[in-house]
Design a protein around this motif. Structure first.
Motif, PDB file in Angstrom:
ATOM      1  N   ASP A   1      -1.069   0.036  -8.274  1.00  0.00           N
ATOM      2  CA  ASP A   1      -1.322  -1.246  -7.612  1.00  0.00           C
ATOM      3  C   ASP A   1      -0.808  -2.401  -8.473  1.00  0.00           C
ATOM      4  OD1 ASP A   1      -2.381  -3.251  -6.005  1.00  0.00           O
ATOM      5  OD2 ASP A   1      -4.427  -3.000  -6.717  1.00  0.00           O
ATOM      6  N   ARG A   2      -1.124  -2.378  -9.761  1.00  0.00           N
ATOM      7  CA  ARG A   2      -0.700  -3.455 -10.671  1.00  0.00           C
ATOM      8  C   ARG A   2       0.821  -3.494 -10.799  1.00  0.00           C
ATOM      9  NH1 ARG A   2      -5.237  -3.701 -15.526  1.00  0.00           N
ATOM     10  NH2 ARG A   2      -6.946  -2.781 -14.347  1.00  0.00           N
ATOM     11  N   TYR A   3       1.428  -2.333 -10.961  1.00  0.00           N
ATOM     12  CA  TYR A   3       2.891  -2.285 -11.114  1.00  0.00           C
ATOM     13  C   TYR A   3       3.586  -2.812  -9.858  1.00  0.00           C
ATOM     14  CZ  TYR A   3       7.618  -0.447 -11.130  1.00  0.00           C
ATOM     15  OH  TYR A   3       8.987  -0.339 -11.029  1.00  0.00           O
ATOM     16  N   CYS A   4       3.205  -2.308  -8.703  1.00  0.00           N
ATOM     17  CA  CYS A   4       3.878  -2.700  -7.459  1.00  0.00           C
ATOM     18  C   CYS A   4       3.675  -4.182  -7.153  1.00  0.00           C
ATOM     19  CB  CYS A   4       3.388  -1.830  -6.298  1.00  0.00           C
ATOM     20  SG  CYS A   4       3.892  -0.093  -6.432  1.00  0.00           S
ATOM     21  N   ALA A   5       2.514  -4.723  -7.503  1.00  0.00           N
ATOM     22  CA  ALA A   5       2.282  -6.152  -7.290  1.00  0.00           C
ATOM     23  C   ALA A   5       3.170  -6.995  -8.194  1.00  0.00           C
ATOM     24  CB  ALA A   5       0.812  -6.482  -7.542  1.00  0.00           C
ATOM     25  N   ARG A   6       3.383  -6.548  -9.423  1.00  0.00           N
ATOM     26  CA  ARG A   6       4.170  -7.324 -10.384  1.00  0.00           C
ATOM     27  C   ARG A   6       5.659  -7.350 -10.048  1.00  0.00           C
ATOM     28  NH1 ARG A   6      -0.371  -6.122 -13.110  1.00  0.00           N
ATOM     29  NH2 ARG A   6      -0.916  -7.234 -15.035  1.00  0.00           N
TER      30      ARG A   6
ATOM     31  N   ASN B   1      -8.367   9.421 -10.334  1.00  0.00           N
ATOM     32  CA  ASN B   1      -7.504   9.003  -9.232  1.00  0.00           C
ATOM     33  C   ASN B   1      -7.616   7.507  -8.953  1.00  0.00           C
ATOM     34  OD1 ASN B   1      -6.347  11.494  -8.834  1.00  0.00           O
ATOM     35  ND2 ASN B   1      -7.848  12.141  -7.312  1.00  0.00           N
ATOM     36  N   ALA B   2      -8.801   6.934  -9.187  1.00  0.00           N
ATOM     37  CA  ALA B   2      -8.949   5.486  -9.045  1.00  0.00           C
ATOM     38  C   ALA B   2      -8.122   4.775 -10.109  1.00  0.00           C
ATOM     39  CB  ALA B   2     -10.419   5.090  -9.163  1.00  0.00           C
ATOM     40  N   LYS B   3      -8.060   5.346 -11.313  1.00  0.00           N
ATOM     41  CA  LYS B   3      -7.244   4.760 -12.382  1.00  0.00           C
ATOM     42  C   LYS B   3      -5.757   4.829 -12.030  1.00  0.00           C
ATOM     43  CE  LYS B   3     -10.531   6.109 -16.024  1.00  0.00           C
ATOM     44  NZ  LYS B   3     -10.679   6.802 -17.324  1.00  0.00           N
ATOM     45  N   ILE B   4      -5.342   5.933 -11.414  1.00  0.00           N
ATOM     46  CA  ILE B   4      -3.939   6.061 -10.991  1.00  0.00           C
ATOM     47  C   ILE B   4      -3.599   4.987  -9.967  1.00  0.00           C
ATOM     48  CG2 ILE B   4      -2.319   7.528  -9.731  1.00  0.00           C
ATOM     49  CD1 ILE B   4      -3.721   9.950 -11.019  1.00  0.00           C
TER      50      ILE B   4
ATOM     51  N   CYS C   1      -4.622   5.115  -1.183  1.00  0.00           N
ATOM     52  CA  CYS C   1      -3.707   3.990  -1.434  1.00  0.00           C
ATOM     53  C   CYS C   1      -3.417   3.215  -0.155  1.00  0.00           C
ATOM     54  CB  CYS C   1      -2.394   4.509  -2.020  1.00  0.00           C
ATOM     55  SG  CYS C   1      -2.501   5.099  -3.719  1.00  0.00           S
ATOM     56  N   LEU C   2      -3.199   3.931   0.927  1.00  0.00           N
ATOM     57  CA  LEU C   2      -2.862   3.276   2.192  1.00  0.00           C
ATOM     58  C   LEU C   2      -4.007   2.417   2.716  1.00  0.00           C
ATOM     59  CD1 LEU C   2      -0.959   6.124   4.120  1.00  0.00           C
ATOM     60  CD2 LEU C   2      -0.015   4.325   2.650  1.00  0.00           C
ATOM     61  N   THR C   3      -5.233   2.737   2.314  1.00  0.00           N
ATOM     62  CA  THR C   3      -6.399   2.042   2.874  1.00  0.00           C
ATOM     63  C   THR C   3      -7.173   1.233   1.831  1.00  0.00           C
ATOM     64  OG1 THR C   3      -7.664   4.108   2.559  1.00  0.00           O
ATOM     65  CG2 THR C   3      -6.727   3.716   4.737  1.00  0.00           C
TER      66      THR C   3
ATOM     67  N   CYS D   1       0.827  -1.209   0.000  1.00  0.00           N
ATOM     68  CA  CYS D   1       0.000   0.000   0.000  1.00  0.00           C
ATOM     69  C   CYS D   1       0.862   1.259   0.000  1.00  0.00           C
ATOM     70  CB  CYS D   1      -0.931  -0.004   1.214  1.00  0.00           C
ATOM     71  SG  CYS D   1      -2.237  -1.247   1.131  1.00  0.00           S
ATOM     72  N   VAL D   2       1.946   1.251   0.776  1.00  0.00           N
ATOM     73  CA  VAL D   2       2.838   2.411   0.817  1.00  0.00           C
ATOM     74  C   VAL D   2       3.543   2.580  -0.524  1.00  0.00           C
ATOM     75  CG1 VAL D   2       4.852   3.444   1.933  1.00  0.00           C
ATOM     76  CG2 VAL D   2       3.149   2.240   3.321  1.00  0.00           C
ATOM     77  N   ASP D   3       4.016   1.473  -1.102  1.00  0.00           N
ATOM     78  CA  ASP D   3       4.671   1.545  -2.408  1.00  0.00           C
ATOM     79  C   ASP D   3       3.729   2.122  -3.462  1.00  0.00           C
ATOM     80  OD1 ASP D   3       6.882   0.396  -1.248  1.00  0.00           O
ATOM     81  OD2 ASP D   3       6.580  -1.589  -2.130  1.00  0.00           O
ATOM     82  N   SER D   4       2.481   1.660  -3.444  1.00  0.00           N
ATOM     83  CA  SER D   4       1.492   2.160  -4.403  1.00  0.00           C
ATOM     84  C   SER D   4       1.234   3.648  -4.185  1.00  0.00           C
ATOM     85  CB  SER D   4       0.179   1.383  -4.279  1.00  0.00           C
ATOM     86  OG  SER D   4       0.376   0.008  -4.557  1.00  0.00           O
ATOM     87  N   ALA D   5       1.272   4.079  -2.927  1.00  0.00           N
ATOM     88  CA  ALA D   5       1.084   5.502  -2.631  1.00  0.00           C
ATOM     89  C   ALA D   5       2.215   6.331  -3.219  1.00  0.00           C
ATOM     90  CB  ALA D   5       0.988   5.713  -1.118  1.00  0.00           C
ATOM     91  N   VAL D   6       3.450   5.857  -3.094  1.00  0.00           N
ATOM     92  CA  VAL D   6       4.601   6.590  -3.637  1.00  0.00           C
ATOM     93  C   VAL D   6       4.439   6.779  -5.144  1.00  0.00           C
ATOM     94  CG1 VAL D   6       7.077   6.456  -4.123  1.00  0.00           C
ATOM     95  CG2 VAL D   6       6.220   5.907  -1.833  1.00  0.00           C
ATOM     96  N   VAL D   7       4.119   5.702  -5.858  1.00  0.00           N
ATOM     97  CA  VAL D   7       3.957   5.794  -7.313  1.00  0.00           C
ATOM     98  C   VAL D   7       2.803   6.736  -7.662  1.00  0.00           C
ATOM     99  CG1 VAL D   7       3.423   4.505  -9.411  1.00  0.00           C
ATOM    100  CG2 VAL D   7       4.918   3.499  -7.696  1.00  0.00           C
ATOM    101  N   SER D   8       1.704   6.630  -6.943  1.00  0.00           N
ATOM    102  CA  SER D   8       0.547   7.486  -7.218  1.00  0.00           C
ATOM    103  C   SER D   8       0.871   8.957  -6.978  1.00  0.00           C
ATOM    104  CB  SER D   8      -0.637   7.064  -6.343  1.00  0.00           C
ATOM    105  OG  SER D   8      -1.067   5.755  -6.671  1.00  0.00           O
ATOM    106  N   ILE D   9       1.647   9.248  -5.950  1.00  0.00           N
ATOM    107  CA  ILE D   9       2.045  10.630  -5.658  1.00  0.00           C
ATOM    108  C   ILE D   9       2.881  11.194  -6.808  1.00  0.00           C
ATOM    109  CG2 ILE D   9       3.505  12.064  -4.168  1.00  0.00           C
ATOM    110  CD1 ILE D   9       2.643  10.115  -1.856  1.00  0.00           C
ATOM    111  N   VAL D  10       3.795  10.392  -7.321  1.00  0.00           N
ATOM    112  CA  VAL D  10       4.640  10.832  -8.431  1.00  0.00           C
ATOM    113  C   VAL D  10       3.780  11.182  -9.651  1.00  0.00           C
ATOM    114  CG1 VAL D  10       6.401  10.090 -10.094  1.00  0.00           C
ATOM    115  CG2 VAL D  10       6.686   9.574  -7.663  1.00  0.00           C
TER     116      VAL D  10
END
Length: 378
Positions: free
Chosen positions: A252-257, A244-247, A166-168, A138-147
């Motif tokens: 989410d997909r990138y960080c999971a992969r 923002n949901a698309k972001i 992202c965190l939740t 969740c934190v990783d996804s937040a970082v990418v989304s912020i960028v």
């Protein structure tokens, strides 16, 4: 003038300098108000020594003009702390007081860390995969989304709420997610139902905790919807899905992969981006995927690579183009560890990237601090 030496951890990328900066000889180098957009703009100067008037720096801190976190901040420490606190807060949400404020406080810390040094924050995704997967993801996804949100010039308030979403986003299945992460066989019907319902269940848990922010909740509810209507839980299509949901979805997909599973290796970062772009032509917003690739680069920060001259290293920052990042080499052309990381510009023919490597192909121990300095200290 009472000089105090500073480092890149004292400079917030993308924000005006709070003070005049001088060289070791006392000559003015950067004026107050100058906006540093890239660590490379001042990297050479930092090596020579940068100083500010110590009295001005101390007064600014006393006046709260400079966030305390900037003085001796480590992006790695901030992100590690948020991962730990997020897990505790999420697991105890039912009895937690002021949950909204606490989630927002964690989101703001991730924003600060990402702004403080975006390279290190992104590097943590690939180079700091220790600890609980569910909170880390969740934190990783937040970082990418912020960028990405920052590239889209969204407001600070919206970026903070996006980070909180992202965190939740997986709140309702955090306890089960670690177990599912380790499964080598297919999901049973109960597990499939858990995953299918988790956006709605997570929203319900947040509402029960007193969180009513419409955007925050909507982005979570829609973060598994697809452009062509094949997503879940509501089968929404392109224009019906908040941006923002698309972001969040692509992050989410990138960080999971790029995270390893017990039953398979992680995808190489460049392959993960290609997989999302090629495999998701009808399911993801291609404009956003293109923006992801532009901001993360063809070789995202933290990627292990071998260069044309045989050296092996880690991508540490963006370069002139998306395919020519800067790399810090750790292993020499004959396979021997280097005494210190050497920075290479992959625009140069000799130092061009030959191939991308998995982490387990790189037989050397190193710390993120060796690559980025104190801003990446443990």
């Amino acid at each position: 003038m009472s000089n105090k030496r500073i480092s890149m951890s004292d400079i917030v990328l993308g924000q005006p300098l709070q003070w005049d900066i001088y060289g070791s000889d006392g000559n003015l180098l950067l004026r107050r108000g100058f906006v540093v957009n890239s660590s490379h703009q001042v990297e050479t100067l930092i090596e020579r020594g940068l100083f500010v008037d110590g009295e001005v720096l101390d007064q600014a801190a006393r006046d709260k003009k400079i966030p305390k976190v900037i003085e001796q901040a480590s992006v790695l420490r901030i992100i590690s702390q948020v991962r730990n606190e997020l897990r505790t807060l999420s697991y105890n949400l039912a009895t937690e007081q002021n949950a909204r404020e606490k989630f927002l406080a964690l989101a703001k810390q991730v924003v600060v860390a990402t702004y403080l040094d975006t390279d290190v924050a992104l590097g943590c995704i690939l180079l700091h995969q220790e600890g609980n997967y569910s909170a880390r993801h969740c934190v990783d996804s937040a970082v990418v989304s912020i960028v990405i949100a920052r590239a889209l010039k969204k407001t600070e308030e919206e970026i903070t709420l996006l980070a909180a979403a992202c965190l939740t986003m997986n709140l309702s299945m955090l306890r089960q997610q670690e177990r599912l992460q380790e499964k080598s066989e297919g999901l049973n019907p109960a597990e499939q139902e858990l995953i299918f319902k988790h956006p709605q269940e997570s929203v319900q848990q947040l509402m029960s905790a007193g969180i009513r922010d419409e955007g925050w909740l909507s982005w979570i509810l829609h973060h598994h919807e697809n452009e062509d209507g094949t997503g879940y839980p509501l089968k929404k299509r392109s224009a019906e899905i908040p941006q923002n949901a698309k972001i969040i979805s692509i992050a989410d997909r990138y960080c999971a992969r790029v995270c390893a599973r017990s039953y398979r290796k992680s995808l190489l970062p460049n392959a993960a981006l290609r997989d999302i772009l090629v495999g998701g032509k009808t399911t993801v917003d291609l404009m956003l995927v293109t923006l992801f690739i532009r901001e993360l680069g063809t070789y995202p920060i933290g990627t292990f690579v071998k260069l044309e001259n045989g050296e092996i290293g880690v991508v540490t920052s963006k370069g002139a183009t998306t395919t020519t990042p800067y790399v810090h080499c750790l292993i020499g052309p004959r396979g021997a560890p280097l005494s210190a990381p050497i920075k290479r510009d992959t625009q140069r023919t000799l130092h061009a990237i030959r191939e991308v490597l998995h982490r387990d192909q790189v037989n050397i121990r190193f710390s993120m601090r060796q690559l980025w300095g104190d801003v990446a200290a443990q």
